[in-house]
Design an enzyme around this catalytic site. Structure first.
Site, mmCIF file in Angstrom:
data_model
loop_
_atom_site.group_PDB
_atom_site.id
_atom_site.type_symbol
_atom_site.label_atom_id
_atom_site.label_comp_id
_atom_site.label_asym_id
_atom_site.label_seq_id
_atom_site.Cartn_x
_atom_site.Cartn_y
_atom_site.Cartn_z
ATOM 1 N N CYS B 88 0.866 -1.173 0.000
ATOM 2 C CA CYS B 88 0.000 0.000 0.000
ATOM 3 C C CYS B 88 0.909 1.232 0.000
ATOM 4 C CB CYS B 88 -0.897 -0.025 1.235
ATOM 5 S SG CYS B 88 -2.020 1.349 1.306
ATOM 6 N N LEU B 89 1.159 1.786 -1.178
ATOM 7 C CA LEU B 89 2.080 2.916 -1.321
ATOM 8 C C LEU B 89 1.489 3.847 -2.368
ATOM 9 C CD1 LEU B 89 4.785 4.234 -0.633
ATOM 10 C CD2 LEU B 89 5.854 2.812 -2.368
#
Lengths: 475, 151
Positions: B88-89
Site C-alpha cells: 500500500c504505497l
C-alpha cells in the site's frame, strides 16, 4: 504528511540518479575509445583468420596435420567476441551524448518533437499526450494542473538545438557515411544498408563444409567442447574430402577442362562474402547475457549477505555461551558493551533499566542479578543495585539472605585503580527477604554508584566498554 | 518486438546498472523483460536491518503511463504490506508519475520499511503493534528478517 514525503523522495532520487548518469557518461567516453580500438583489432584478427583458413586445405593436402587444429577454434572464438563490443559501442555512444537538457523524463530518451509546459518542463509531444490521455491532467514532474489548450507549447528552440547535434551513424565502421541528428538517426537505423543482417540462431561447426553436421547454441560453450572432443572425427572428414577431391580431379582424358573447373571452384571458395548480422538481434543477445550476469551477481550478493548474517549469529552464539550460572560461585562478571549508547538510552526514559545475567552462590544456593539505571533527576550518575531472583532452591534456603556483596568497577589498564565497594547484608532490609517475583522488585546497592563523566575521564571505559565484577558470598 | 514500454524498461535497467542505489537491486527475468525480480535490503538502524526481501515487479505495455504491480515474495511484517505481499504505497497507486523509474520505485519501498504509515493499514495487526507495542512490533519484524535469510 507521510504520503507527501513518500512522493518527494523518489523525485529527489530521480535527480540524483541522473546527475550520476551524467558523470558516468564521461567515464564511458574513455571506455568507448577502448572499445573502438578493440573493434579495430578484432577486424584485423578476422582478416588474419581468413588467410589461415584458406591455407588450411594446402596444409592438409601437403600431409601436415599440425596446422589443422588451431584455425577453426580461433575463428569460432573471435566470431563470438566480435559482435559484443560493436553492440556495446553503439549503445554507449548514444548514451554518452544524451544531455539532461535534451532528455524526456518519461521515455528517458532524446526529446522528440519537444513540448514545454507552463511549469517549465520538457517532454516528447507523444509521451506527454499519452500520459494526459489517461485522465492525468497534471505535469508528471510536479503535479501542477495542465490544460492541453493553454499550458503546452511547442519547444522549437530545443528542437532546433537537438537537430544541430550531428553524429555519425553507429554503422560508420561498417561503411555507412550518414551524419545526422539523434532523432534522424533513430529513423535511419532500421533502414541502414550497412546494418548487420540477422544472425543465425545456431552456431555451425567450422567443419560444416566437409559434412560435419554439429550445431551449437551461441550462448553456451558447446561449440568449444565439440571442437575439442571431436577432433579425430574432423580429421577423418577432412581425409574423406581430400580423397574425393583427388578422385574428382582425376580426369586423364580431358585434363585442361577439368583443371579450369577445379580452379574456378577453388577461387570461389577462397573469397566467401563476409557474414553480416542485424544490429538489433546482436543487441538482444548481448542484453540477454548481460541480464543473466546481473541476476547471477544479485544471487551472489544475497548469498554473501546471508553468509555474513549467519557468521554474525555464530559469533553471538559463541559469546553468549558462558559458564552455567549455577557454577559461577556467586560471581557476576558483567561486560557492558557500547556504554555510550546505553547511557543515552537510560537517560531517554527513566523506566529503562538494564539487567545483568544471573548467578548462583552455589549450584543449590541463592540466585542474584544486577541492575543499572539512571535516575530522572540525576542524569549524571549511574545507579547499581543487586537483586535476588526466585529459583527452585528458595524453599530449602535460610531467609533472609545473610552475606557480603563486593562491587568492583574494573579499571582496564591498572587494576590498582579499580573502584571497590563492600556491602554487608542486614536482616531488616526487604531486599534480602525471599523474593516474591522472578526478579525481586527491591534491590540493594548504590543510587549514586558512579559519576558517568568520571567513568570516562578516569579511564574505566576502554573502547566504550565497561566491566563490573560482583561477588556475593554467604557468611 | 520493440514497444515504448519495452524500450523504456531497457533504459530503466541500464540506469539501474550504471548508477545502482544503495540497498536495492533488480533485473528482468531471463525470458521476459516485463517481469522483474528485485531484492531490497532492510535499512540500517531499523528492525528490518540485515533482512533480504525479495519482490516481483510486473509491468504492462501501458508502462510508464501506468504503475507496475509490485509484490513482496518474502514474508514482511509491516503496517503497509498485505498478507499476499501487496504494497500500500501512494506512488504505486493514485500518485503515480511516469517519471518514476524502477530505481525510484525500489528506493521508495525501502523508505517505506523505515517509515510506516499506520493510518492506512494493510496489516492491521502490524499497524496496531507499531502504535501501541513497539517492542512486540520489532520482535515480529525481526522474526521475518530471520525468515528472509532462509528464503
Amino acid at each position: 504528511m507521510q504520503r507527501v514525503q513518500a512522493d518527494q523522495k523518489p523525485a529527489r532520487m530521480h535527480q540524483h540518479a541522473h546527475t550520476h548518469s551524467h558523470a558516468h557518461s564521461l567515464q564511458h567516453a574513455e571506455e568507448k575509445e577502448h572499445n573502438s580500438n578493440e573493434m579495430t583489432t578484432n577486424l584485423s584478427s578476422t582478416g588474419r583468420i581468413a588467410a589461415s583458413s584458406s591455407a588450411t586445405p594446402s596444409a592438409a593436402a601437403g600431409g601436415g596435420a599440425s596446422g589443422a587444429p588451431t584455425p577453426p577454434k580461433s575463428l569460432a572464438l573471435n566470431q563470438n567476441h566480435h559482435y559484443a563490443p560493436g553492440s556495446d559501442t553503439s549503445g554507449e555512444q548514444e548514451e554518452e551524448l544524451l544531455d539532461s537538457r535534451y532528455e524526456c523524463a518519461i521515455c528517458i530518451d532524446w526529446l522528440n518533437e519537444p513540448v514545454l509546459t507552463s511549469c517549465g518542463h520538457r517532454f516528447c509531444r507523444s509521451c506527454l499526450t499519452a500520459w494526459m490521455q489517461k485522465n492525468n491532467q497534471c505535469c508528471p514532474m510536479d503535479n501542477k494542473r495542465l490544460s492541453a489548450e493553454h499550458d503546452i507549447f511547442p519547444d522549437n528552440y530545443t528542437r532546433r538545438e537537438i537537430e544541430q547535434l550531428k553524429r555519425d551513424c553507429p554503422n560508420s565502421s561498417l561503411g555507412c557515411s550518414v551524419v545526422a541528428s539523434p532523432i534522424e538517426l533513430h529513423r535511419h537505423l532500421p533502414s541502414c544498408p550497412y546494418r548487420r543482417q540477422q544472425e543465425p540462431q545456431e552456431e555451425k561447426c567450422p567443419f560444416a563444409k566437409i559434412k560435419c553436421d554439429f550445431v551449437g547454441r551461441p550462448e553456451t560453450n558447446q561449440l568449444e567442447e565439440h571442437l575439442k572432443a571431436d577432433m579425430p572425427h574432423h580429421m577423418q572428414l577432412m581425409l574423406q574430402a581430400f580423397q574425393q577431391t583427388a578422385i574428382a580431379t582425376w580426369q586423364p582424358h580431358k585434363p585442361s577442362t577439368s583443371g579450369a573447373a577445379v580452379e574456378n571452384g577453388h577461387g570461389q571458395q577462397q573469397l566467401p562474402p563476409p557474414p553480416q548480422y542485424a544490429n538489433g538481434v546482436d543487441e538482444q543477445i548481448v542484453q540477454t547475457m548481460y541480464q543473466r550476469i546481473v541476476v547471477l551477481e544479485q544471487r551472489t550478493r544475497e548469498q554473501e549477505t546471508r553468509l555474513e548474517n549467519m557468521q554474525k549469529q555464530l559469533r553471538l552464539a559463541r559469546q553468549q555461551a558462558p559458564v552455567d550460572p549455577r557454577y559461577s560461585n556467586g560471581t557476576i562478571v558483567w561486560r557492558i558493551e557500547q556504554l555510550g549508547a546505553l547511557v543515552a538510552r537510560l537517560r531517554a526514559n527513566a523506566n529503562n533499566q538494564v539487567y545483568s545475567h544471573e548467578c548462583y552462590t552455589s549450584p543449590h544456593g541463592y540466585k542474584f542479578c544486577a541492575r543499572l539505571n539512571i535516575q530522572p533527576r540525576k542524569p549524571h550518575v549511574l545507579s547499581l543495585h543487586v537483586h535476588l531472583m526466585q529459583s527452585e532452591n528458595d524453599y530449602h534456603l535460610d531467609w533472609p539472605f545473610k552475606g557480603r556483596i563486593k562491587l568492583c568497577m574494573v579499571h582496564p589498564a591498572d587494576a590498582t585503580l579499580s573502584q571497590h565497594d563492600t556491602i554487608m547484608t542486614k536482616p531488616e532490609i526487604l531486599a534480602f527477604h525471599k523474593p516474591r517475583e522472578a526478579i525481586s522488585t527491591r534491590g540493594f546497592g548504590f543510587l549514586e554508584y558512579a559519576n558517568i563523566s568520571n567513568i570516562i575521564q578516569l579511564g574505566f571505559c576502554a573502547d566504550d566498554r565497561l566491566l563490573i565484577k560482583i561477588e556475593i558470598n554467604i557468611v | 518486438m520493440s514497444t515504448p514500454a519495452r524500450r523504456r524498461l531497457m533504459r530503466d535497467f541500464k540506469r539501474l546498472q550504471e548508477d545502482p542505489p544503495t540497498g536495492v537491486s533488480g533485473a528482468p527475468t531471463d525470458n521476459n523483460i516485463m517481469i522483474w525480480n528485485a531484492v531490497i535490503f532492510g535499512p540500517h538502524d531499523t528492525p528490518f536491518e540485515d533482512g533480504t526481501f525479495k519482490l516481483t515487479i510486473e509491468f504492462t505495455e501501458e508502462y510508464p503511463n501506468k504503475p507496475p504491480t509490485v509484490r513482496f515474495v518474502s514474508k514482511v511484517f509491516h503496517p503497509n504490506v498485505y498478507a499476499d505481499g501487496g504494497i500500500c504505497l501512494d506512488i504505486l497507486q493514485n500518485r503515480w508519475s511516469p517519471t518514476y523509474d524502477v530505481s525510484a520505485i525500489l528506493t521508495s519501498i525501502q523508505s517505506l520499511l523505515s517509515d510506516p504509515n499506520p493510518n492506512s493499514p494493510a496489516n492491521s495487526t502490524a499497524a496496531q503493534l507499531y502504535k501501541e507495542n513497539r517492542r512486540e512490533y520489532e520482535k515480529r519484524v525481526k522474526a521475518c528478517v530471520e525468515q528472509s535469510f532462509i528464503d
